[in-house]
Design a protein around this motif. Structure first.
Motif, short mmCIF file in Angstrom:
data_model
loop_
_atom_site.label_atom_id
_atom_site.label_comp_id
_atom_site.label_asym_id
_atom_site.label_seq_id
_atom_site.Cartn_x
_atom_site.Cartn_y
_atom_site.Cartn_z
N ALA A 1 0.86 -1.18 0.00
CA ALA A 1 0.00 0.00 0.00
C ALA A 1 0.89 1.23 0.00
N GLY A 2 0.44 2.24 -0.70
CA GLY A 2 1.27 3.44 -0.76
C GLY A 2 0.46 4.69 -0.96
N SER A 3 1.14 5.79 -0.73
CA SER A 3 0.57 7.10 -1.03
C SER A 3 1.66 7.91 -1.70
N ALA A 4 1.23 8.76 -2.59
CA ALA A 4 2.17 9.59 -3.33
C ALA A 4 1.60 10.99 -3.46
N SER A 5 2.48 11.96 -3.42
CA SER A 5 2.11 13.35 -3.68
C SER A 5 2.89 13.80 -4.90
N VAL A 6 2.19 14.40 -5.84
CA VAL A 6 2.81 14.90 -7.05
C VAL A 6 2.65 16.42 -7.06
N GLN A 7 3.76 17.13 -7.01
CA GLN A 7 3.74 18.59 -7.05
C GLN A 7 3.85 19.02 -8.51
N VAL A 8 2.83 19.70 -9.01
CA VAL A 8 2.79 20.14 -10.40
C VAL A 8 3.08 21.64 -10.43
N ASN A 9 3.93 22.05 -11.36
CA ASN A 9 4.26 23.46 -11.53
C ASN A 9 4.00 23.85 -12.98
N VAL A 10 2.90 24.56 -13.22
CA VAL A 10 2.56 25.03 -14.56
C VAL A 10 3.26 26.38 -14.73
N LYS A 11 4.33 26.38 -15.50
CA LYS A 11 5.15 27.59 -15.62
C LYS A 11 4.56 28.62 -16.57
N SER A 12 3.82 28.16 -17.57
CA SER A 12 3.27 29.09 -18.54
C SER A 12 1.90 28.59 -18.97
N GLY A 13 0.92 29.45 -18.98
CA GLY A 13 -0.42 29.07 -19.41
C GLY A 13 -1.21 28.42 -18.29
N ARG A 14 -2.25 27.70 -18.70
CA ARG A 14 -3.16 27.05 -17.76
C ARG A 14 -3.55 25.68 -18.32
N ILE A 15 -3.96 24.78 -17.42
CA ILE A 15 -4.40 23.46 -17.87
C ILE A 15 -5.78 23.14 -17.28
N MET A 16 -6.57 22.39 -18.03
CA MET A 16 -7.88 21.93 -17.57
C MET A 16 -7.88 20.43 -17.28
#
Length: 93
Positions: free
Chosen positions: A15-30
């Motif tokens: 069993a595990g847990s993960a955190s993913v840090q996302v950095n959108v440097k330019s623009g935007r995402i949906m």
């Protein structure tokens, strides 16, 4: 993108847990797509402005497709919990 993982081993499960840090440097995402390792079942996913997530398979690979309720920019974090059922043949994990 940075990742942090925590894993615990049981008698028949990993069993595990993960955190993913996302950095959108330019623009935007949906939306956003993550690849799942083979044999892993996603139990839960949380994220800011999360609309929905769905597991899809393409060409033998599995992905988590994530949709947001608004356009995301800057830094944000995805938190996932998952498990993998271990069999007798799984000598190495």
């Amino acid at each position: 993108m940075q990742r942090l993982r925590i894993v615990s081993l049981g008698d028949v499960t990993l069993a595990g847990s993960a955190s993913v840090q996302v950095n959108v440097k330019s623009g935007r995402i949906m939306d956003f797509r993550l690849a799942l390792p083979e044999g892993v079942s996603l139990l839960n996913l949380t994220a800011p402005s999360l609309r929905t997530y769905k597991i899809n398979e393409e060409e033998g690979e599995r992905f988590v497709d994530i949709e947001f309720t608004q356009e995301m920019e800057g830094q944000f974090r995805l938190d996932l919990t998952y498990e993998r059922i271990l069999g007798d043949a799984d000598a190495q994990v």
